[in-house]
Design a protein around this motif. Structure first.
Motif, PDB file in Angstrom:
ATOM      1  N   ARG A 234      13.955 -30.682  15.782  1.00  0.00           N
ATOM      2  CA  ARG A 234      13.630 -31.327  17.062  1.00  0.00           C
ATOM      3  C   ARG A 234      12.702 -32.520  16.860  1.00  0.00           C
TER       4      ARG A 234
ATOM      5  N   SER B 188       9.312 -30.881  25.783  1.00  0.00           N
ATOM      6  CA  SER B 188       9.232 -29.471  25.414  1.00  0.00           C
ATOM      7  C   SER B 188      10.067 -28.646  26.383  1.00  0.00           C
TER       8      SER B 188
ATOM      9  N   TRP C 165       6.771 -29.453   8.285  1.00  0.00           N
ATOM     10  CA  TRP C 165       6.547 -28.526   9.401  1.00  0.00           C
ATOM     11  C   TRP C 165       5.685 -27.399   8.851  1.00  0.00           C
TER      12      TRP C 165
ATOM     13  N   GLY D  47       4.652 -25.842  17.972  1.00  0.00           N
ATOM     14  CA  GLY D  47       5.955 -25.231  18.185  1.00  0.00           C
ATOM     15  C   GLY D  47       6.136 -23.991  17.346  1.00  0.00           C
TER      16      GLY D  47
ATOM     17  N   GLU E  60      11.363 -25.681  14.478  1.00  0.00           N
ATOM     18  CA  GLU E  60      11.440 -26.868  15.334  1.00  0.00           C
ATOM     19  C   GLU E  60      11.305 -28.199  14.598  1.00  0.00           C
TER      20      GLU E  60
END
Length: 198
Positions: free
Chosen positions: A41, A192, A138, A34, A38
């Motif tokens: 998410r 997605s 992330w 991503g 994100e």
């Protein structure tokens, strides 16, 4: 994909200062490609998605066996959890994390969100065997994108907890984590923006 411990320990995660007395058990790359923003998410997928124990026959069997054994031996009683047997890690948070986003509540898993930043989220659970932290970072993938990285940190409850963690290690590495990571990737792909738009 399983990663070396340094994939977690070399990053400037806030969890290092909060859970310094925990042992890093596992680090895995997540198939969740991503953009830079994100993590939220992915966190919502973890907390609101389907029960991970239902993602494959192997996982269903292993989780069912674990919960049955836990019920039989009293491992998961409320008095053995966070806030009773062990204090919550939120008590250790510096002011900026304590006043920032905690992260969403889990729909079904026995974890509780501790804190969330732009690139890091931690949740915790405890029972009679162990206190554990699920940490999701992330991270850049080296080619302009990002993906999730999952780490599990543990503090076994005495010798019993240490023996328990050693006994379940082969099952986690052979049955649980590979199937869990495949299901995380499949859910990420199916939700997605590209797949939902088509």
């Amino acid at each position: 994909m399983k990663l070396p411990a340094t994939a977690h320990t070399s990053r400037p995660w806030r969890i290092h200062e909060i859970a310094a007395d925990f042992t890093l058990e596992d680090v895995w790359a997540l198939p969740t490609p991503g953009g830079p923003d994100e993590l939220d998410r992915l966190v919502r997928q973890f907390t609101q998605g389907n029960d991970a124990s239902a993602s494959s026959p192997v996982q269903r069997f292993l989780f069912a066996a674990r919960w049955k054994l836990g019920a039989l031996l009293g491992w998961d009683k409320p008095g053995e959890g966070v806030g009773t047997r062990v204090p919550t890690l939120r008590d250790r948070l510096p002011a900026d994390l304590r006043e920032g986003p905690r992260g969403p509540a889990f729909r079904s898993a026995p974890f509780t969100s501790v804190y969330q930043t732009h690139d890091e989220w931690a949740s915790e659970m405890a029972n009679k065997t162990v206190q554990a932290v699920l940490h999701i970072g992330w991270v850049p993938d080296g080619s302009g994108g990002y993906h999730g990285q999952m780490a599990v940190l543990v503090k076994p409850n005495g010798l019993f907890g240490t023996l328990y963690m050693a006994a379940i290690k082969p099952f986690r590495h052979i049955g649980v984590y590979p199937a869990l990571i495949r299901s995380i990737g499949a859910e990420w792909e199916s939700n997605s923006p590209d797949s939902t738009a088509s």
